[in-house]
Design a protein around this motif. Structure first.
Motif, mmCIF file in Angstrom:
data_model
loop_
_atom_site.group_PDB
_atom_site.id
_atom_site.type_symbol
_atom_site.label_atom_id
_atom_site.label_comp_id
_atom_site.label_asym_id
_atom_site.label_seq_id
_atom_site.Cartn_x
_atom_site.Cartn_y
_atom_site.Cartn_z
ATOM 1 N N VAL A 537 0.839 -1.204 0.000
ATOM 2 C CA VAL A 537 0.000 0.000 0.000
ATOM 3 C C VAL A 537 0.870 1.248 0.000
ATOM 4 C CG1 VAL A 537 -1.635 1.341 1.371
ATOM 5 C CG2 VAL A 537 -2.001 -1.098 1.057
ATOM 6 N N GLU A 538 1.903 1.255 0.830
ATOM 7 C CA GLU A 538 2.782 2.421 0.888
ATOM 8 C C GLU A 538 3.508 2.612 -0.437
ATOM 9 O OE1 GLU A 538 4.632 5.767 2.503
ATOM 10 O OE2 GLU A 538 2.854 4.610 3.077
ATOM 11 N N ARG A 539 3.939 1.529 -1.053
ATOM 12 C CA ARG A 539 4.597 1.628 -2.360
ATOM 13 C C ARG A 539 3.664 2.222 -3.399
ATOM 14 N NH1 ARG A 539 4.386 -1.599 -6.877
ATOM 15 N NH2 ARG A 539 6.246 -1.586 -8.219
ATOM 16 N N ALA A 540 2.445 1.717 -3.472
ATOM 17 C CA ALA A 540 1.476 2.226 -4.440
ATOM 18 C C ALA A 540 1.151 3.694 -4.171
ATOM 19 C CB ALA A 540 0.209 1.376 -4.404
ATOM 20 N N ARG A 541 1.076 4.062 -2.897
ATOM 21 C CA ARG A 541 0.754 5.441 -2.549
ATOM 22 C C ARG A 541 1.866 6.391 -2.998
ATOM 23 N NH1 ARG A 541 1.780 9.220 0.906
ATOM 24 N NH2 ARG A 541 3.447 7.984 1.854
ATOM 25 N N VAL A 542 3.106 5.989 -2.783
ATOM 26 C CA VAL A 542 4.229 6.843 -3.171
ATOM 27 C C VAL A 542 4.294 6.973 -4.690
ATOM 28 C CG1 VAL A 542 6.732 7.086 -3.114
ATOM 29 C CG2 VAL A 542 5.513 6.300 -1.083
ATOM 30 N N ILE A 543 4.098 5.875 -5.411
ATOM 31 C CA ILE A 543 4.099 5.933 -6.877
ATOM 32 C C ILE A 543 3.006 6.876 -7.369
ATOM 33 C CG2 ILE A 543 3.648 4.588 -8.968
ATOM 34 C CD1 ILE A 543 5.012 2.228 -7.668
ATOM 35 N N ASN A 544 1.845 6.745 -6.801
ATOM 36 C CA ASN A 544 0.724 7.602 -7.207
ATOM 37 C C ASN A 544 1.029 9.069 -6.924
ATOM 38 O OD1 ASN A 544 -2.351 7.586 -7.979
ATOM 39 N ND2 ASN A 544 -2.207 8.878 -6.166
ATOM 40 N N LYS A 545 1.637 9.341 -5.779
ATOM 41 C CA LYS A 545 1.962 10.717 -5.405
ATOM 42 C C LYS A 545 3.006 11.311 -6.339
ATOM 43 C CE LYS A 545 2.330 14.404 -2.793
ATOM 44 N NZ LYS A 545 1.309 15.475 -2.874
#
Length: 1494
Positions: A537-545
């Motif tokens: 989840v944290e990885r996906a959130r950072v990529i999205n940001k």
């Protein structure tokens, strides 16, 4: 053939249980926390600070400190604090009194007695201070968990400690105060929302449960409350016939109709709001006395418009309150700023000039490290020393509140207005998200605003909806202002905006040091660990940001480049070759810069298409997330006719050739292809999943002719380009190289040792239908053109020799469909072969048994027992029958991979170099021809048949949904012309059948005909797409002179599109004579600006006529779609032209935004000539509000370009969520829903929704919308109509906020809401959603939309069941007036219309309608069908009633005639008596006169 795998990042199932347990336990919850006011000097506090503490709600220990600061920014008395820190203090006495609501206007904690401390970060510079313990100071970048060991517990307090300013922090503080007085006045007194002891907010009681309690649980047999079931259905009523039918041309009230609302209920006089009564007829005047009770229907009607009346009352109040919260106060840096050196030595940081509301004199402020004070300066004299009354405060707001009484009064009023506004908005927000968006959209139509700039859409709906709408609402305040036509009143003086514009850095944050390294941030985010759900989840959130920030930075960079704010990296080269570097983003124009770069496509159009194809392929690779293979962040932006490519910088590319190395492909034209084994193996594995074959290519791929042209270009260059010795070494290598990527692709190893893949222009082969037959194409277009000589048009090229068609590739969906088709045939053949072998084996075994027939019976019995003992079990038999995949099957599947490097121009043939490879290439070409023929012969006719039979789930509503529909079927938009030709053939076939039916030459009848809206929609989309390219050409012509002032060009262009012909001089004079006094004329327009002053003839912008514009459009349609228009720009088919849908689609494709007003579409076109601004008609230059950039993001959730508003980060297109867990959970929810496991499906849908929100950090994402849609479907199927409607309404609100009020998916959601609300008995709301769906259908697809007839029929049925026959009649009549492609539906409409007419006593009309229905039933269903039999019975009843009514009518007519004769005789007698009486009076008067004379 399966599509590309979405991701290689999988969720380890073994850890899911452990993670769920950890999440269930969770961190501890802290209660009774509070924030204490700023620390004061000892013995100086006059007020009990405990009273002004800010209680916090129960929070978890993992709560970030930054979120507490953000929450405090909304609290009265603390919102203006910017420079402070938190320190942990011991718990307070739990028995102290609670916080008082009387927050002081001027904070008593920021004055001269406040403690202003040195920031902790600066204290660490001192050796003595460094050794001090700062453990009780809250880390702004951490969370509360670190303080648990330091004594943080329930009841602890966080003390605010003010800190010293520096120059940058002074700017931040001023920016914060400007934001507050611009309408963001706080309204919150406490952060404690009244949660219970457990920290869980109290949930409101379920509406259905409350209703059940109110009815004592008594329900009827249908399971509904008795009073709800038995009361009369409340439905909207309409005061006239015109308001019953939805008017899609009323663009002025676009937002009302798009929400299903009746504008008359909001905008008309209150006296005209009374709806109809007594089944649709107007209320008759009765002879009731004064004390007689009101009509029950009238009371019910008042309840019906209660919501509308409430909005009419509250919105003006909100408008007035909003204007009150916006203080007319200017805060700017003084003309004496910056401080001189002498004052800097004394500690001065900045000088401010404040002009309070209503005052003529300014207040001059000096900012020092400890705060602000009033100085002695004036407008002409500089004296920054403290004034006698300095009113020092650490906060600028408190200083001003003491220094200015007018500012104090205005701020106090703003605080009260903000609190009142908060209460009113909470009252309106209870209606849901969608209702809130509607309220904001229409707020400008009501009173309350005195300043038009506050009522503008920029401050309202544009700030909420992500995609800027093509229609901009005009406020009432702006329209009623002086000279409202020029829109000058909507703009007001604002020094703050001036400062911000002059200090604009276009996305670069200089305070953070260097510019952001977008590539490093993205690649590091992709390399983050994925071992647990939390990490994924944290990885996906950072990529999205990172990708979201990159898109925003690209948008701001393009605006800066277009305004000339950024210089090119190579200013000495021609403009078409210039590139830009800004904010670590590489910007270039998508045009052909020359032949030096290795590429296949030539020309600007091909370069433009190549950029679009490249970003599409990068999106597919981004979704795959192949470990070890990297791609750059890429964005395309179309703005003012120019397409820009925005990319993150490849590491080392700007540092010389030695810092990076080319591993795969070629960068410079004329050089051999590079090849690396490790890179090739990685690519082969990746491309194999995308069904791309590994095929040999010439190492030197270009032909001798192309090499000669390149050599001439290099030698003719002012700086001749030579090939280095290292590059020449490649010439001695093997002449053949195996590649599994497009020949233009490049694999580069960056200075960071990562391997990047660039220029992926295609993932599928070139379309053989768009290759000339002599060059290996299918010849389908040539055959079609030669076989239909009568259809030849001058706009359609005779051949396919077009540089842009080099990039015409097959869609992945088509390749997938064709491969599945081949695999199915292969499996069937394999099964048939296996069955044949099995039968042969069984036959052989049977013959052996026949030979043993003469053996003894004992031997037979023994053999029988033996066979029975070894008989296979059913399970073993089933396992034996399962198909097995062997090596031959795998080889066959692998053989389906396609060669993407065939039919390419200027590429050497392998003939004579490698004969085996040449033979394989010929086979690959034949495979691609087969795929192309499959598209031509199977897919395109299949789509046409599908539209005719209406077998699709949902028909396309507009051009976007049409594009998505054909793309899902594997068809490119260039085939729109071919689909239109096939639709024309079907319409012609229907016309011939109808002619035969009229002559009685056919006995049967097909249920469906070809929908006329299909051809109309196809042509509309072709015109819109061609118009975009033509307008881009106009804007970029002559060096882009039209792009500098595009309003005139756009207005005349759009006017030509939506007009039917040229306006004559007499018509122009007549129209000008009918103009209102406040409407501008040509002189007013010409006086607006010096439109073309100083321009020479070569650079003057040409205003084109309608004929020229349509000629260019038709030529583009002929070239791009090989089609000649039959509806648009054809006077004979003027009744089928969809002007409004075309206007909408062109604006969406070009980014144009128009004023929301009703345009006279279909009228004649006018656009004067000359060098001044002219009022084109029906769309004038002043109607063009803005033109926004269009973005296509490589990581976008969907395809296509999306309009974006610069300066609004939320307007970017939603991105793909790189979290496999969310997609898998949602798919699992769908599976459980299909299996009727509703409870589990609902849980999974909620879990998926939470995952999407955690990654996107917002609920406005298509993934969240999909989850809510599924949750609504599950609840509706479970019988929870209220909860289902609530979830569906929330889904609609989020969908509208993401894509706009008129997005195609909104129609489907409106229809679902109609069904859910109607099932739940909420008929008044349900009707609104149906009307909204009808309006959007007609707005997008024209009046002939396939579903409009069915929608009006449903409305009529609802009103008929509610015993409102007059209104039902209107809807049925409207449904009958529209043409439907479903003849059975038409007959049902006629039948329903007949039933309503019979209720109203018109039996003759009912008989006629029933005859129409009966005729269709008989031909379509047969005489023995139940509907036909029922119709026969109805015919008999209606016929008898009509005869009876007719005979009665004859008697009534006779009696009326007799009465008329008697009345006439009586009238004659009365007239004679009156005449005789008049004669007698005249005679007597004459006698009196004679006597008088005597």
């Amino acid at each position: 053939m399966p599509e590309a795998q979405p991701s290689e990042v999988e969720a380890p199932p073994a850890q899911e249980e452990k993670e769920s347990e950890m999440q269930a336990q969770g961190p501890p919850i802290l209660k009774n926390l509070c924030i204490l006011p700023p620390r004061q000097k000892a013995g100086t506090l006059e007020r009990k600070e405990v009273i002004d503490r800010v209680p916090l709600p129960p929070i978890r220990s993992e709560e970030p400190v930054s979120s507490i600061r953000a929450a405090l920014a909304d609290v009265c008395g603390y919102s203006h604090l910017t420079n402070y820190r938190f320190e942990l203090e011991k718990p307070l006495d739990p028995n102290i009194p609670g916080k008082q609501p009387d927050v002081p206007i001027v904070s008593p904690y920021t004055g001269i007695n406040s403690v202003v401390s040195v920031p902790v970060a600066l204290q660490s510079l001192d050796d003595e201070q460094q050794s001090k313990d700062h453990s009780l100071v809250l880390d702004d970048y951490g969370d509360l968990s670190a303080l648990m060991e330091m004594g943080l517990q329930d009841g602890s307090a966080f003390r605010i400690v003010l800190e010293r300013y520096d120059v940058a922090q002074i700017r931040d503080h001023v920016t914060r105060l400007r934001s507050l007085i611009a309408g963001n006045v706080p309204a919150v007194v406490s952060l404690d929302d009244g949660s219970d002891d457990k920290g869980t907010p109290a949930e409101p009681e379920n509406t259905e449960v409350a209703e059940e309690k109110a009815n004592d649980g008594k329900k009827n047999k249908d399971g509904q409350p008795k009073d709800k079931k038995e009361e009369k259905m409340k439905l909207p009523t309409y005061p006239n016939v015109g308001s019953t039918i939805v008017n899609s041309k009323d663009l002025k009230n676009f937002y009302y109709h798009a929400c299903g609302e009746n504008p008359d209920l909001y905008l008309a006089d209150v006296s005209k709001l009374t709806p109809q009564f007594e089944n649709g007829s107007k209320k008759k005047k009765g002879k009731k006395g004064k004390g007689q009770a009101q009509n029950g229907n009238e009371k019910e009607a008042e309840e019906e418009v209660q919501v509308e009346r409430e909005m009419r009352e509250i919105i003006p109040k909100l408008n007035r309150l909003e204007e009150t919260t916006k203080l007319d106060c200017s805060i700017r840096f003084s003309a004496f700023h910056p401080p001189p050196r002498s004052r800097k030595m004394l500690g001065d940081l900045a000088y401010l000039e404040v002009k309070p509301p209503g005052e003529s004199n300014s207040i001059h402020i000096t900012a020092i490290p400890t705060g602000f004070y009033v100085n002695k300066s004036t407008d002409t004299k500089f004296d920054p020393s403290p004034a006698p009354k300095a009113f020092f405060s650490h906060e600028l707001l408190d200083c001003l509140l003491q220094a200015s009484s007018s500012f104090f009064t205005a701020w106090k009023g703003a605080l009260e207005a903000s609190k009142t506004r908060s209460k009113l908005m909470a009252r309106l927000n209870a209606d849901g998200h969608f209702a809130c968006l509607f309220r904001v959209a229409i707020r400008g139509d009501f009173d309350g605003y005195t300043r038009p700039s506050i009522a503008s859409a920029d401050e309202g709906i544009d700030a909420l909806v992500h995609n800027p709408s093509w229609l901009v609402p005009m406020s009432k305040a702006a329209l009623e202002s002086e000279d409202s036509w020029n829109k000058n009143a909507s703009h007001s003086a604002n020094y703050e905006k001036t400062e911000d514009d002059l200090a604009n850095t276009f996305g670069v944050d200089f305070r953070n040091g260097n510019s952001r390294d977008w590539n490093e941030e993205l690649q590091m985010a992709r390399e983050m660990p994925v071992s647990s759900l939390v990490e994924r989840v944290e990885r996906a959130r950072v990529i999205n940001k990172v990708l979201s920030d990159f898109g925003e930075a690209s948008l701001m960079g393009i605006k800066a480049i277009s305004d000339g704010q950024i210089a090119p990296m190579n200013p000495n080269e021609p403009s078409r070759s210039q590139v830009f570097l800004h904010n670590n983003i590489f910007f270039s124009r998508a045009i052909d810069a020359g032949i030096e770069t290795f590429k296949i496509a030539k020309g600007d159009k091909a370069a433009r298409k190549s950029a679009s194809r490249d970003i599409h392929c990068l999106g597919a690779l981004h979704r795959m997330e192949k470990e070890g293979l990297y791609t750059l962040a890429t964005v395309l932006l179309d703005y003012l006719g120019t397409r820009f490519v925005c990319q993150s910088i490849l590491p080392g590319i700007l540092n010389g050739e030695k810092s990076h190395s080319l591993l795969y492909g070629s960068v410079e034209a004329g050089l051999p292809l590079s090849w690396d084994k490790e890179m090739h193996e990685m690519l082969e594995e990746t491309m194999g999943k995308m069904w791309i074959a590994n095929r040999p290519l010439p190492r030197e791929p270009l032909t001798d002719e192309r090499m000669a042209a390149i050599g001439e270009a290099k030698s003719a260059s002012p700086m001749p380009i030579t090939t280095s010795e290292e590059e020449k070494k490649e010439e001695t290598a093997d002449p053949i190289v195996n590649m599994c990527t497009p020949i233009e692709a490049k694999g580069i190893k960056g200075s960071d040792e990562r391997k990047y893949l660039l220029d992926m222009t295609r993932l599928t082969p070139r379309d053989a239908n768009w290759v000339e037959k002599e060059k290996g194409g299918t010849g389908n277009w040539e055959y079609l053109q030669s076989s239909s000589p009568g259809k030849k048009s001058g706009a359609i090229p005779t051949g396919l020799d077009d540089d842009e068609w080099t990039l015409a590739v097959l869609r992945p969906e088509l390749v997938n469909s064709y491969s599945q088709y081949l695999i199915g045939n292969y499996a069937r053949e394999k099964k048939a072969k296996g069955d044949a072998e099995k039968k042969e084996k069984e036959a052989a075994e049977g013959s052996e048994k026949d030979e043993k027939c003469g053996e003894e019976s004992s031997a037979k019995e023994a053999e029988k027992d033996k066979n029975e003992g070894t008989k296979e079990s059913p399970d073993a038999k089933d396992e034996k029958d399962l198909p097995s995949i062997n090596d031959d099957d795998l080889d066959y599947i692998k053989s389906l991979r396609l060669n993407v490097n065939i039919f390419l121009p200027d590429i050497k043939s392998l003939e004579g170099i490698d004969d085996d490879a040449f033979g394989q290439q010929e086979k690959d070409e034949q495979v691609v021809r087969d795929v192309s023929n499959f598209l031509w012969e199977k897919v395109l006719p299949g789509i046409t048949a599908q539209m005719r039979a209406a077998t699709g789930q949902q028909p396309p509503h507009d051009g976007k949904s049409l594009t998505d529909f054909i793309h899902q079927n594997g068809v490119n938009c260039r085939y729109l012309g071919r689909l239109a030709d096939m639709a024309q053939a079907e319409e012609k076939k229907d016309a011939e059948e109808a002619e035969l039916a009229k002559k009685g030459m056919t006995s049967g009848m097909a249920r469906n005909s070809m929908p006329e809206c299909w051809l109309e929609l196809l042509e509309c989309e072709m015109v819109a797409r061609a118009a975009k390219h033509v307008l881009d050409t106009y804007l970029t012509m002559n060096g882009g002179i039209a792009a500098s002032h595009p309003a005139q060009t756009i207005a005349s262009f759009l006017s030509a599109l939506v007009s039917s012909g040229e306006e004559s001089a007499a018509q122009t004079e007549n129209r000008a004579a009918k103009q209102k006094e406040n409407e501008p004329d040509e002189d007013d327009y010409s006086a607006l600006t010096l439109f073309d002053a100083g321009a020479i003839d070569d650079g003057a912008m040409t205003i084109r006529g309608r004929t020229e514009i349509w000629t260019d459009i038709e030529e583009e349609i002929g070239r791009r779609f090989r089609y000649s228009l039959t509806i648009f720009n054809r006077p004979a088919k003027a009744n089928r032209v969809m002007h409004i849908p075309l206007l909408r689609r062109v604006c969406q494709k070009t980014g144009v935004r128009l004023a929301a007003k009703s345009y006279d579409t279909g009228s004649n076109y006018y656009c004067g000539s000359g060098r001044n601004l002219v009022p084109s008609y029906p769309i004038s230059p002043l109607d063009v509000v803005d033109i926004v950039p269009l973005m296509k993001h490589s990581a976008a959730h969907g395809g296509g370009f999306t309009p974006c508003a610069p300066g609004n980060p939320s307007s970017l297109p939603p991105l793909h969520i790189s979290l496999p867990d969310a997609r898998q959970t949602l798919e699992s929810a769908h599976v459980h829903h299909s299996g009727k496991a509703l409870s589990r499906a609902l849980e999974l849908a909620q879990e998926a929704c939470a995952l999407y929100q955690r990654v996107a950090e917002s609920s406005t994402h298509p993934g969240v919308v999909r989850c809510l849609d599924l949750m609504a479907s599950i609840l509706f199927e479970a019988g929870e109509n209220g909860l289902a409607a609530a979830n569906q309404a929330r889904s609609l609100g989020l969908l509208v906020q993401v894509n706009g009020f008129d997005c195609p998916d909104a129609i489907n959601v409106h229809l679902l809401l109609f069904q859910m609300l109607f099932s739940g008995g909420r008929n008044y709301e349900a009707i609104k959603h149906m009307r909204a769906a009808i309006f959007l259908m007609e707005l997008m697809g024209g009046p002939g939309h396939m579903e409009i007839v069915n929608a009006y029929h449903k409305l009529g049925s609802v009103y008929q069941s509610a015993k409102e026959p007059h209104l039902a009649l209107r809807f049925f009549q409207e449904a009958a007036s529209r043409k439907s492609s479903d003849r059975l539906l038409e007959s049902m409409v006629s039948k329903s219309l007949g039933a309503v007419l019979s209720q109203l006593g018109d039996f003759k009309g009912a008989l006629d309608e029933e005859k129409k229905a009966n005729n269709v039933f008989t031909k379509l269903l047969g005489k023995d069908h139940q509907l036909t039999k029922q119709s026969d019975q109805q015919l008999q009843l209606f016929a008898a009633a009509a005869v009876q009514q007719g005979s009665k009518a004859v008697k009534d007519i006779k009696s009326m005639e007799e009465e008329a004769v008697a009345d006439a005789i009586a009238s004659e007698l009365e007239a004679e008596a009156a005449a005789e009486e008049a004669r007698q009076k005249k005679k007597s008067n004459g006698k009196k006169k004679k006597k008088g004379k005597k």
